[in-house]
Design a protein around this motif. Structure first.
Motif, short mmCIF file in Angstrom:
data_model
loop_
_atom_site.label_atom_id
_atom_site.label_comp_id
_atom_site.label_asym_id
_atom_site.label_seq_id
_atom_site.Cartn_x
_atom_site.Cartn_y
_atom_site.Cartn_z
N VAL A 14 0.71 -1.19 -0.11
CA VAL A 14 -0.02 -0.09 0.00
C VAL A 14 0.91 1.12 -0.14
O VAL A 14 0.57 2.45 -0.64
CB VAL A 14 -1.00 0.03 1.36
N GLN A 15 1.82 1.23 0.85
CA GLN A 15 2.81 2.56 0.84
C GLN A 15 3.28 2.67 -0.52
O GLN A 15 3.67 3.74 -0.76
CB GLN A 15 3.93 2.26 1.97
N GLN A 16 3.76 1.46 -1.26
CA GLN A 16 4.56 1.80 -2.42
C GLN A 16 3.56 2.43 -3.50
O GLN A 16 3.92 3.23 -4.12
CB GLN A 16 4.90 0.44 -2.82
N ARG A 17 2.36 1.90 -3.30
CA ARG A 17 1.41 2.57 -4.23
C ARG A 17 1.11 4.02 -3.95
O ARG A 17 1.02 4.88 -4.97
CB ARG A 17 -0.07 1.77 -4.30
N ILE A 18 1.20 4.39 -2.62
CA ILE A 18 1.15 5.87 -2.42
C ILE A 18 2.20 6.45 -2.78
O ILE A 18 2.06 7.72 -3.35
CB ILE A 18 0.85 6.01 -0.85
N ASP A 19 3.37 5.86 -2.53
CA ASP A 19 4.70 6.87 -2.83
C ASP A 19 4.62 6.90 -4.34
O ASP A 19 5.28 8.07 -4.90
CB ASP A 19 5.69 5.91 -2.49
N GLN A 165 -8.16 7.09 -5.10
CA GLN A 165 -9.23 6.80 -4.26
C GLN A 165 -9.21 5.15 -4.16
O GLN A 165 -10.16 4.64 -3.35
CB GLN A 165 -10.41 7.19 -5.36
N ASN A 166 -8.40 4.37 -4.77
CA ASN A 166 -8.39 3.14 -4.65
C ASN A 166 -7.23 2.56 -3.59
O ASN A 166 -6.97 1.75 -3.25
CB ASN A 166 -8.03 2.15 -5.60
N VAL A 167 -6.62 3.74 -2.98
CA VAL A 167 -5.70 3.25 -2.06
C VAL A 167 -6.16 3.71 -0.56
O VAL A 167 -6.40 4.94 -0.30
CB VAL A 167 -4.20 4.30 -2.14
N ILE A 168 -6.25 2.88 0.25
CA ILE A 168 -6.66 3.24 1.59
C ILE A 168 -5.48 3.37 2.65
O ILE A 168 -4.66 2.69 2.52
CB ILE A 168 -7.48 1.90 2.13
N GLY A 169 -5.38 4.17 3.59
CA GLY A 169 -4.46 4.55 4.29
C GLY A 169 -4.23 3.40 5.21
O GLY A 169 -4.80 2.41 5.48
N LEU A 170 -2.89 3.32 5.50
CA LEU A 170 -2.32 2.05 6.18
C LEU A 170 -2.91 1.66 7.60
O LEU A 170 -3.16 0.59 7.96
CB LEU A 170 -0.61 2.53 6.64
N GLN A 171 -3.48 2.87 8.05
CA GLN A 171 -4.07 2.44 9.62
C GLN A 171 -5.35 1.85 9.38
O GLN A 171 -6.15 1.28 10.18
CB GLN A 171 -4.54 3.87 10.18
N MET A 172 -5.93 1.60 7.93
CA MET A 172 -7.30 1.30 7.85
C MET A 172 -7.23 -0.12 7.28
O MET A 172 -8.10 -1.06 7.12
CB MET A 172 -8.13 1.95 6.79
N GLY A 173 -5.98 -0.71 7.12
CA GLY A 173 -5.81 -2.03 6.59
C GLY A 173 -6.25 -2.50 5.47
O GLY A 173 -6.22 -1.66 4.39
#
Length: 215
Positions: A14-19, A165-173
């Motif tokens: 997920v972090q890679q997608r955000i970055d 919009q398809n990336v949920i924050g890390l805190q949401m799992g």
């Protein structure tokens, strides 16, 4: 991530997608605009980490948002730098509150952790882009710089926002089997407004945003 520990498994993916949504070219454009608006601010080195560190304590952001308000109507009274974590996050929150008062929709504003921990610098970029759009359309003479810096990037940003919009924050799992209806690229958050006489940290003197997890 600039300040968090290493991510593993799904969190790493997920972090890679955000970055990947972070735009180095837009970083330079935003830096140029902030310098033009504020003046007398040291230029950061051209990297995502240095850009995050430049904005992290909230001082530059607060001076920046003040520059978009008429003289004598500054929205943030205290813009002094601090090495204390809670003061830095407090300053970021003051900027977010002032940005919302300026006209940015709450759902288009990044969360404190996105900047302070460097979790989602792409969302920080989007918030600043939204500010630029408002500053230009207000035509109140307070926008400094060339409006033509942004049009192309603004168009590209719409596609990145849809992707985000398809990336949920890390805190949401994980988002498997969950609905994201109504969410935006910067996630959904609520703010705690400052109240007169309130000395409790979560609501003094700016806003503190909290992620809303699905229950």
């Amino acid at each position: 991530m600039a300040n968090g520990g290493p991510a593993y498994g799904l969190s790493w993916e997920v972090q890679q997608r955000i970055d990947k949504q972070y735009d180095p070219e837009l970083e330079q454009i935003l830096t140029q605009w902030i310098l033009a608006q504020c003046g007398g601010i040291q230029l950061p080195e051209p990297t995502k980490q240095k850009f995050q560190e430049w904005l992290k304590d909230g001082t530059v952001l607060c001076k920046f948002i003040n520059s978009l308000y008429p003289k004598g109507q500054a929205s943030v009274a205290n813009t002094d730098p601090s090495n204390k974590a809670f003061k830095q996050m407090e300053q970021i929150s003051q900027f977010l509150w002032a940005a919302e008062q300026y006209g940015i929709a709450p759902t288009d504003i990044f969360q404190t952790v996105d900047l302070w921990e460097g979790k989602n610098m792409a969302c920080v970029q989007r918030t600043l882009m939204n500010l630029r759009g408002l500053a230009v359309t207000k035509q109140d003479g307070l926008f400094v710089g060339d409006p033509n810096w942004f049009p192309k990037k603004s168009q590209e940003n719409r596609y990145k926002l849809k992707e985000g919009q398809n990336v949920i924050g890390l805190q949401m799992g994980t988002n498997q089997g969950a609905s994201q209806a109504g969410m935006t690229g910067c996630g959904k958050h609520v703010t705690c407004r400052p109240r007169k006489g309130c000395n409790t940290l979560p609501c003094h003197p700016g806003t503190w945003d909290r992620a809303l997890s699905a229950s």
